[in-house]
Design an enzyme around this catalytic site. Structure first.
Site, PDB file in Angstrom:
ATOM      1  N   GLY A  69      53.072  41.671  44.152  1.00 23.02           N
ATOM      2  CA  GLY A  69      53.516  42.851  43.417  1.00 23.02           C
ATOM      3  C   GLY A  69      54.922  43.279  43.810  1.00 23.02           C
ATOM      4  O   GLY A  69      55.716  43.672  42.958  1.00 23.02           O
ATOM      5  N   SER A  70      55.246  43.200  45.091  1.00 26.47           N
ATOM      6  CA  SER A  70      56.570  43.652  45.543  1.00 26.47           C
ATOM      7  C   SER A  70      57.671  42.816  44.907  1.00 26.47           C
ATOM      8  O   SER A  70      58.669  43.356  44.411  1.00 26.47           O
ATOM      9  CB  SER A  70      56.680  43.555  47.068  1.00 26.47           C
ATOM     10  OG  SER A  70      55.717  44.387  47.682  1.00 26.47           O
ATOM     11  N   ASN A 150      48.814  54.423  43.831  1.00 26.05           N
ATOM     12  CA  ASN A 150      48.007  53.746  44.850  1.00 26.05           C
ATOM     13  C   ASN A 150      47.438  54.682  45.905  1.00 26.05           C
ATOM     14  O   ASN A 150      46.470  54.347  46.574  1.00 26.05           O
ATOM     15  CB  ASN A 150      48.827  52.634  45.521  1.00 26.05           C
ATOM     16  CG  ASN A 150      50.202  53.089  45.952  1.00 26.05           C
ATOM     17  OD1 ASN A 150      50.990  53.586  45.152  1.00 26.05           O
ATOM     18  ND2 ASN A 150      50.501  52.950  47.214  1.00 26.05           N
ATOM     19  N   GLN A 178      47.833  48.709  40.701  1.00 24.53           N
ATOM     20  CA  GLN A 178      46.556  49.387  40.963  1.00 24.53           C
ATOM     21  C   GLN A 178      45.670  49.452  39.716  1.00 24.53           C
ATOM     22  O   GLN A 178      44.488  49.748  39.807  1.00 24.53           O
ATOM     23  CB  GLN A 178      46.803  50.816  41.488  1.00 24.53           C
ATOM     24  CG  GLN A 178      47.357  50.862  42.901  1.00 24.53           C
ATOM     25  CD  GLN A 178      46.364  50.407  43.962  1.00 24.53           C
ATOM     26  OE1 GLN A 178      45.147  50.539  43.804  1.00 24.53           O
ATOM     27  NE2 GLN A 178      46.870  49.858  45.046  1.00 24.53           N
ATOM     28  N   SER A 198      49.435  42.155  41.061  1.00 24.47           N
ATOM     29  CA  SER A 198      49.241  41.507  42.353  1.00 24.47           C
ATOM     30  C   SER A 198      47.780  41.099  42.492  1.00 24.47           C
ATOM     31  O   SER A 198      46.879  41.935  42.330  1.00 24.47           O
ATOM     32  CB  SER A 198      49.629  42.467  43.479  1.00 24.47           C
ATOM     33  OG  SER A 198      49.305  41.891  44.720  1.00 24.47           O
ATOM     34  N   HIS A 200      45.816  40.287  45.002  1.00 24.16           N
ATOM     35  CA  HIS A 200      44.924  40.720  46.092  1.00 24.16           C
ATOM     36  C   HIS A 200      44.377  42.133  45.901  1.00 24.16           C
ATOM     37  O   HIS A 200      43.545  42.587  46.684  1.00 24.16           O
ATOM     38  CB  HIS A 200      45.588  40.546  47.467  1.00 24.16           C
ATOM     39  CG  HIS A 200      46.636  41.553  47.830  1.00 24.16           C
ATOM     40  ND1 HIS A 200      46.381  42.617  48.645  1.00 24.16           N
ATOM     41  CD2 HIS A 200      47.945  41.637  47.509  1.00 24.16           C
ATOM     42  CE1 HIS A 200      47.500  43.307  48.824  1.00 24.16           C
ATOM     43  NE2 HIS A 200      48.460  42.738  48.129  1.00 24.16           N
ATOM     44  N   THR A 236      58.271  25.406  44.761  1.00 26.13           N
ATOM     45  CA  THR A 236      57.057  24.728  44.307  1.00 26.13           C
ATOM     46  C   THR A 236      55.949  25.751  44.111  1.00 26.13           C
ATOM     47  O   THR A 236      55.688  26.576  44.983  1.00 26.13           O
ATOM     48  CB  THR A 236      56.641  23.657  45.330  1.00 26.13           C
ATOM     49  OG1 THR A 236      57.749  22.770  45.500  1.00 26.13           O
ATOM     50  CG2 THR A 236      55.429  22.870  44.851  1.00 26.13           C
ATOM     51  N   CYS A 323      52.252  56.579  59.098  1.00 25.59           N
ATOM     52  CA  CYS A 323      52.383  56.429  60.557  1.00 25.59           C
ATOM     53  C   CYS A 323      51.898  55.078  61.024  1.00 25.59           C
ATOM     54  O   CYS A 323      52.467  54.468  61.917  1.00 25.59           O
ATOM     55  CB  CYS A 323      51.576  57.496  61.283  1.00 25.59           C
ATOM     56  SG  CYS A 323      52.147  59.141  60.932  1.00 25.59           S
TER      57      CYS A 323
HETATM   58  C1  LIG Z   1      49.956  46.856  46.716  1.00 24.83           C
HETATM   59  C2  LIG Z   1      50.954  47.415  45.770  1.00 24.83           C
HETATM   60  C3  LIG Z   1      52.203  46.800  45.570  1.00 24.83           C
HETATM   61  C4  LIG Z   1      52.647  45.603  46.375  1.00 24.83           C
HETATM   62  O1  LIG Z   1      51.955  44.428  46.050  1.00 24.83           O
HETATM   63  P1  LIG Z   1      52.005  43.197  47.092  1.00 24.83           P
HETATM   64  O2  LIG Z   1      51.353  42.075  46.349  1.00 24.83           O
HETATM   65  O3  LIG Z   1      51.238  43.607  48.297  1.00 24.83           O
HETATM   66  O4  LIG Z   1      53.448  42.930  47.355  1.00 24.83           O
HETATM   67  C5  LIG Z   1      53.063  47.350  44.646  1.00 24.83           C
HETATM   68  N1  LIG Z   1      52.726  48.441  43.943  1.00 24.83           N
HETATM   69  C6  LIG Z   1      51.537  49.062  44.098  1.00 24.83           C
HETATM   70  C7  LIG Z   1      51.226  50.254  43.272  1.00 24.83           C
HETATM   71  C8  LIG Z   1      50.620  48.575  45.024  1.00 24.83           C
HETATM   72  O5  LIG Z   1      49.458  49.211  45.191  1.00 24.83           O
END
Ligand SMILES: *Cc1c(COP(=O)(O)O)cnc(C)c1O
Length: 394
Positions: A69-70, A150, A178, A198, A200, A236, A323
């Site tokens: 996602g990032s 999130n 999300q 994303s 995961h 790749t 934190c």
């Molecule tokens: C988890 C998350 C991301 C980042 O996704 P990654 O695959 O961990 O880089 C970006 N935006 C939101 C809203 C997320 O919850």
């Protein structure tokens, strides 16, 4: 163990693991190689791309695999910014409570001379389509607004915002990390130009995501090298992860309605139970929120201590505060919805999924009030509040 941190990551589904394993065992060629083993990998990657595209109403050529996602957020924003520069547009609209993958990328653009306007999200944590309409100017390069938050789970009016952006000819990106697998997404119907996913976050593997970019929107390449992903992302391809992602997304979308009904019932029981703790408050809107999201502030405690004691009870949760990731700042999301620093420090996010049970909710509802009491009884600040020396905030 009770896992209630599904907004941070999810356990991989059996279907996703099976899809990855068979790919790694049998289909491990390089998709760019011309012999049959390579071509088979290439076809498998295309199969994953088509299935993911179908889940969000896109064409397969509009789907680019990224490392998550990032990366998708970074690539979307930097691409839209470059298109803006070509047209002399340097004004960007977003919100104050986006994920850091968005906010930190926008900071970088600000340092390069862009003007970034972060819309306020109010106490319930949302923005309206009319707020966006009022903010759009002649020189607005793009709008980026998340589909669902999130931390506090609020769901934003993405189809309405998309419609306004389309009418005004402004590129619209949404971070749907999300939302995917939990809320219906159709990029065409909802007028979404770019969207980040994303794997995961919906029971797929970590380290893979997707950037959807509507046909005709050129992407800026963040990773130079070979011609993979039609020149939009070198390296790749992670074919097995793509297959795991496709399997996970298909499964989540197939069970979306029944999962949402079951999980939101658990969520509402948790919210009702935790609301009985004195001097506590629900963060975000009680109704307009992701099926699995619960987020509370408890006055007089530190979120981190609460998390550690919950861990002792075998409960995995998270605090709105950053934190744990090495910063002492309270959550920018809780500050954005108007929580004072002191209150924002005492937050707890529980995020449920279809695997959670009634028994999990019972255990959490037993543990949290006990721990909150225990921590309050140790706190000098709490004693001052109880004796009237200091005012209660909540
Ligand atoms: C988890 C998350 C991301 C980042 O996704 P990654 O695959 O961990 O880089 C970006 N935006 C939101 C809203 C997320 O919850």
């Amino acid at each position: 163990m009770i896992y209630a941190d599904n907004a941070a990551t999810t356990r991989m589904s059996a279907a996703a693991i099976d899809a990855m394993r068979s790919c790694m065992e049998e289909n491990w060629g390089n998709p760019s190689s011309l012999y049959r083993l390579g071509q088979s990998a290439s076809e498998t990657l295309q199969n994953a791309r088509e299935r993911i595209a179908a889940c969000i109403g896109a064409a397969s050529g509009e789907v680019v695999f990224t490392s998550g996602g990032s990366e998708a957020d970074n690539q979307a924003i930097l691409s839209a910014a470059r298109l803006g520069v070509q047209k002399g547009k340097k004004h960007i609209i977003s919100t104050a409570f986006e994920h850091h993958a968005i906010l930190h990328t926008l900071k970088r653009l600000e340092a390069e001379g862009f003007e970034v306007e972060l819309l306020p999200v109010g106490n319930s944590g949302t923005v309206s389509a009319s707020q966006v309409a009022e903010a759009i100017r002649q020189d607005t390069a793009f709008v980026t607004i998340m589909y669902a938050n999130n931390e506090i789970g609020s769901i934003l009016p993405i189809p309405q915002i998309g419609e306004i952006c389309r009418e005004r000819g402004v590129i619209f990106h949404t971070d749907a990390v999300q939302a995917a697998g939990h809320l219906p997404i159709d990029v065409k119907e909802q007028n979404i130009d770019m969207l980040s996913l994303s794997a995961h976050k919906f029971h797929g593997p970590k380290g893979i995501g997707v950037l959807y970019a509507r046909q005709g929107i050129p992407l800026t390449n963040l990773i130079e090298g070979g011609a993979q992903e039609r020149g939009r992302r070198a390296g790749t391809e992670n074919v097995s992860a793509a297959m795991g992602m496709a399997a996970a997304l298909e499964e989540s979308c197939a069970h979306m309605a029944e999962n949402a009904a079951r999980v939101s019932a658990l969520r509402d029981r948790l919210i009702a139970g935790l609301s009985r703790i004195s001097h506590s408050a629900l963060n975000g809107d009680p109704v307009n929120r992701l099926p699995g999201n619960v987020n509370f502030c408890f006055e007089g405690i530190e979120g981190e201590s609460l998390l550690l004691l919950l861990d002792d009870h075998g409960i995995c949760a998270s605090s709105g505060s950053a934190c744990t990731s090495g910063s002492l700042d309270p959550s920018h999301v809780l500050l954005a919805i108007g929580r004072p620093h002191e209150i924002a420090h005492g937050s707890l996010r529980l995020s449920l999924c279809g695997e959670n049970t009634e028994a999990d909710v019972d255990a959490i509802l037993k543990a949290v009030p006990e721990i909150v009491d225990y921590l309050r009884n140790m706190s000098p600040l709490w004693k001052d509040k109880c004796s009237g020396k200091k005012e209660f905030i909540l």
